[in-house]
Scaffold this active site. Structure first.
Site, PDB file in Angstrom:
ATOM      1  N   LYS A  15       0.705  -1.205  -0.003  1.00  0.00           N
ATOM      2  CA  LYS A  15       0.007  -0.104   0.098  1.00  0.00           C
ATOM      3  C   LYS A  15       0.908   1.136   0.028  1.00  0.00           C
ATOM      4  CE  LYS A  15      -3.836   2.082   1.401  1.00  0.00           C
ATOM      5  NZ  LYS A  15      -3.742   2.955  -0.077  1.00  0.00           N
ATOM      6  N   LYS A  23       4.963   1.970  -3.310  1.00  0.00           N
ATOM      7  CA  LYS A  23       4.991   3.625  -3.597  1.00  0.00           C
ATOM      8  C   LYS A  23       5.014   3.737  -5.140  1.00  0.00           C
ATOM      9  CE  LYS A  23       4.913   7.530  -1.628  1.00  0.00           C
ATOM     10  NZ  LYS A  23       4.362   7.806  -0.321  1.00  0.00           N
ATOM     11  N   THR A  82      -3.440  13.165   7.702  1.00  0.00           N
ATOM     12  CA  THR A  82      -2.081  13.369   8.101  1.00  0.00           C
ATOM     13  C   THR A  82      -2.056  14.098   9.185  1.00  0.00           C
ATOM     14  OG1 THR A  82      -1.477  12.940   5.896  1.00  0.00           O
ATOM     15  CG2 THR A  82       0.160  13.916   7.242  1.00  0.00           C
ATOM     16  N   SER A 101      -6.575   5.635   5.047  1.00  0.00           N
ATOM     17  CA  SER A 101      -6.325   4.821   3.716  1.00  0.00           C
ATOM     18  C   SER A 101      -7.036   3.546   4.142  1.00  0.00           C
ATOM     19  CB  SER A 101      -5.225   5.129   3.058  1.00  0.00           C
ATOM     20  OG  SER A 101      -5.159   6.091   2.172  1.00  0.00           O
TER      21      SER A 101
HETATM   22  P1  NAD Z   1       2.089  20.257  -0.216  1.00  0.00           P
HETATM   23  O1  NAD Z   1       2.481  20.196  -1.580  1.00  0.00           O
HETATM   24  O2  NAD Z   1       0.583  20.539   0.067  1.00  0.00           O
HETATM   25  O3  NAD Z   1       2.612  21.391   0.658  1.00  0.00           O
HETATM   26  C1  NAD Z   1       4.015  21.674   0.593  1.00  0.00           C
HETATM   27  C2  NAD Z   1       4.314  23.002   1.319  1.00  0.00           C
HETATM   28  O4  NAD Z   1       5.670  23.012   1.576  1.00  0.00           O
HETATM   29  C3  NAD Z   1       3.846  24.166   0.748  1.00  0.00           C
HETATM   30  O5  NAD Z   1       3.364  25.301   1.627  1.00  0.00           O
HETATM   31  C4  NAD Z   1       5.147  24.670   0.058  1.00  0.00           C
HETATM   32  O6  NAD Z   1       5.193  26.068  -0.255  1.00  0.00           O
HETATM   33  C5  NAD Z   1       6.268  24.437   1.100  1.00  0.00           C
HETATM   34  N1  NAD Z   1       7.578  24.184   0.328  1.00  0.00           N
HETATM   35  C6  NAD Z   1       7.847  23.274  -0.440  1.00  0.00           C
HETATM   36  N2  NAD Z   1       9.311  23.557  -0.642  1.00  0.00           N
HETATM   37  C7  NAD Z   1       9.721  23.923   0.362  1.00  0.00           C
HETATM   38  C8  NAD Z   1      10.939  24.258   0.750  1.00  0.00           C
HETATM   39  N3  NAD Z   1      12.145  24.131   0.087  1.00  0.00           N
HETATM   40  N4  NAD Z   1      10.977  25.155   2.047  1.00  0.00           N
HETATM   41  C9  NAD Z   1      10.096  25.523   2.635  1.00  0.00           C
HETATM   42  N5  NAD Z   1       8.786  25.401   2.393  1.00  0.00           N
HETATM   43  C10 NAD Z   1       8.640  24.585   1.112  1.00  0.00           C
HETATM   44  O7  NAD Z   1       2.355  19.089   0.586  1.00  0.00           O
HETATM   45  P2  NAD Z   1       1.930  18.336   1.629  1.00  0.00           P
HETATM   46  O8  NAD Z   1       0.952  17.285   1.256  1.00  0.00           O
HETATM   47  O9  NAD Z   1       1.438  19.443   2.810  1.00  0.00           O
HETATM   48  O10 NAD Z   1       3.412  17.474   2.260  1.00  0.00           O
HETATM   49  C11 NAD Z   1       4.215  17.872   3.134  1.00  0.00           C
HETATM   50  C12 NAD Z   1       5.384  17.117   3.439  1.00  0.00           C
HETATM   51  O11 NAD Z   1       4.661  16.021   4.357  1.00  0.00           O
HETATM   52  C13 NAD Z   1       5.991  16.206   2.342  1.00  0.00           C
HETATM   53  O12 NAD Z   1       7.250  15.614   2.626  1.00  0.00           O
HETATM   54  C14 NAD Z   1       4.838  14.895   2.191  1.00  0.00           C
HETATM   55  O13 NAD Z   1       5.861  13.760   1.656  1.00  0.00           O
HETATM   56  C15 NAD Z   1       4.735  14.435   3.931  1.00  0.00           C
HETATM   57  N6  NAD Z   1       3.538  13.927   4.045  1.00  0.00           N
HETATM   58  C16 NAD Z   1       2.203  14.496   3.573  1.00  0.00           C
HETATM   59  C17 NAD Z   1       1.106  13.565   3.751  1.00  0.00           C
HETATM   60  C18 NAD Z   1      -0.297  14.218   3.368  1.00  0.00           C
HETATM   61  O14 NAD Z   1      -1.270  13.315   3.497  1.00  0.00           O
HETATM   62  N7  NAD Z   1      -0.468  15.460   2.907  1.00  0.00           N
HETATM   63  C19 NAD Z   1       1.318  12.413   4.225  1.00  0.00           C
HETATM   64  C20 NAD Z   1       2.481  11.818   4.592  1.00  0.00           C
HETATM   65  C21 NAD Z   1       3.491  12.687   4.482  1.00  0.00           C
END
Ligand code: NAD
Length: 417
Positions: free
Chosen positions: A73, A109, A193, A351
């Site tokens: 998954k 993945k 999350t 999920s």
């Molecule tokens: P997203 O794309 O919705 O948001 C990312 C945020 O980070 C935005 O505000 C963007 O402007 C900012 N950003 C991007 N690059 C940056 C940098 N270099 N420095 C500072 N800010 C930066 O992504 P998301 O879904 O919120 O995910 C964020 C992190 O959490 C990722 O690492 C993702 O793998 C992890 N994650 C997300 C989920 C989920 O369900 N959304 C689940 C598990 C892990």
């Protein structure tokens, strides 16, 4: 997103901790050899007719880490810098998340090298459907279940579901998670999350004896994870003193106006570009606070800045935000780290709830989803924290040991090693 050389590092550092975890658990070379790489890695080429009439061929991946416990998954990301090693590392992390939460899955993945920001709606639909056609023989509700990830969303899940149900009409409902509610999505999936991270912050504060109302929180990243988290922390009475996005950061020791920021942010999580007095992301990480939440991207806390981090608690919402060297420095300085494979597992947990609801054909209320999510996240935290104390290992190694233990046991029972 992870550039190619960083991706190899992410895979290598994941393998280093997997090996340490398995050795601590008493396993030998054969188990390490099996679990340090996915058991199956597929590369596909997807020809797509673009709006211009030309055909463009895209490259996609699907990694299945190990299915000894159950089907694999994990999400599918669309990004120009997706590459094979990154997808492999992320599939291993998914195994660890599922192991800690005790979900009946191994990790998977997927990804496609593309830039959705420069593609039309119809091109994205054709690409999503093309990916499912390319991988359809090796995925399914009892084999490998995709989900959204970076730059993929419930609309893309809906197209993928529709394509899959044309190919295999009888086993489609639980083929994919993160679907829109009307197609069998789960209540609470979108915020899962951030809810999970919020629960981990509560637990870590409890461990450290800090009241939530006294806690100052800094969140790096204001996207899906970061912005919902800011909302939940603010509603719970904590003071969110810093946030950032890709353009810069805002810090106010008296607390930020979170409702105003949520109102003004765009759909890519950007808001600081509307302000003149911003600081850099690097500066934000070093500002005074009780809880620091990297919720943006990988390798943000490194050996270089770790000695200057002032937070007593780091809760990793992003995948891989802290390097192994930084983990060691922070741990020695007494900082409590809640590692990514534990802190950001709320998404995969809900999920799993979605898949269960699809299999049952019976749908739960948001309160029920939240209640069950809380129970699972707290159980995961307690296991990892207790192992950290009883085996005198850092929180990351404790999380890896907890995550890989059940998988290794299943492999041994099956007689594979
Ligand atoms: P997203 O794309 O919705 O948001 C990312 C945020 O980070 C935005 O505000 C963007 O402007 C900012 N950003 C991007 N690059 C940056 C940098 N270099 N420095 C500072 N800010 C930066 O992504 P998301 O879904 O919120 O995910 C964020 C992190 O959490 C990722 O690492 C993702 O793998 C992890 N994650 C997300 C989920 C989920 O369900 N959304 C689940 C598990 C892990």
């Amino acid at each position: 997103m992870i550039a190619e050389h960083e991706a190899v590092d992410v895979l290598k550092s994941t393998q280093v901790v997997i090996e340490q975890a398995l050795r601590k658990l008493g396993y030998g070379d054969e188990m390490i050899e099996l679990l340090k790489e996915p058991m199956r890695m597929m590369t596909v080429r997807i020809p797509i007719r673009m709006d211009s009439g030309e055909t463009q061929v895209f490259t996609g991946f699907r990694a299945q880490h190990n299915d000894a416990v159950g089907p694999t998954k994990g999400g599918v990301r669309f990004h120009p810098e997706v590459n094979a090693d990154e997808v492999k590392a992320l599939s291993i992390w998914m195994s660890l998340k599922c192991g800690i939460a005790d979900l009946p899955y191994g990790g998977g993945k997927g990804g496609i090298i593309c830039d959705p920001r420069g593609m039309s709606f119809r091109e994205l639909e054709r690409l999503s459907r093309g990916y499912v056609r390319a991988i359809s023989q090796l995925v399914g509700p009892t084999k490998d279940i995709p989900a959204p990830d970076v730059m993929t969303n419930s609309q893309i899940m809906a197209w993928m579901l529709d394509e899959y149900s044309r190919i295999r009409e009888f086993d489609s409902p639980g083929f994919i998670t993160g679907k829109p509610l009307v197609l069998g999505g789960s209540r609470g999936r979108e915020t899962a999350t951030a809810r999970g991270v919020a629960i981990m912050i509560h637990e870590a504060l409890r461990t450290r004896g800090v009241a939530l109302h006294d806690a100052r929180v800094i969140i790096q990243g204001f996207g899906n994870a970061g912005s919902f988290l800011a909302k939940f922390m603010h509603e719970a009475g904590a003071s969110v003193v810093g946030i950032s996005d890709v353009h810069g950061a805002l810090y106010n020791e008296e607390g930020l106006d979170i409702e105003h920021l949520l109102d003004r942010r765009d759909s890519f999580g950007a808001v600081t570009n509307l302000f003149t007095s911003t600081i850099s992301n690097a500066e934000l990480l070093e500002k005074p606070c009780d809880v620091l939440v990297p919720a943006a991207t990988q390798n943000q806390i490194t050996a270089e800045n770790a000695p200057r981090i002032q937070a007593g608690i780091v809760v990793e919402a992003a995948n891989g935000p802290t390097t192994l060297e930084a983990t060691e420095i922070l741990t020695k300085r007494g900082v409590l780290i809640v590692p990514d494979v534990l802190a950001s597992s709320g998404g995969v947990i809900v999920s799993y709830f979605e898949w269960v609801q699809n299999n049952q054909g019976y749908y739960w209320s948001e309160a029920e989803v939240d209640h069950k999510l809380r129970e699972m996240m707290i159980a995961g935290y307690q296991q990892v924290y207790e192992l950290h104390l009883s085996r005198a290992v850092d929180m990351r190694l404790a999380a890896y040991m907890t995550g890989v233990r059940r998988l290794a046991e299943a492999v041994r029972y099956r007689g594979w090693v």
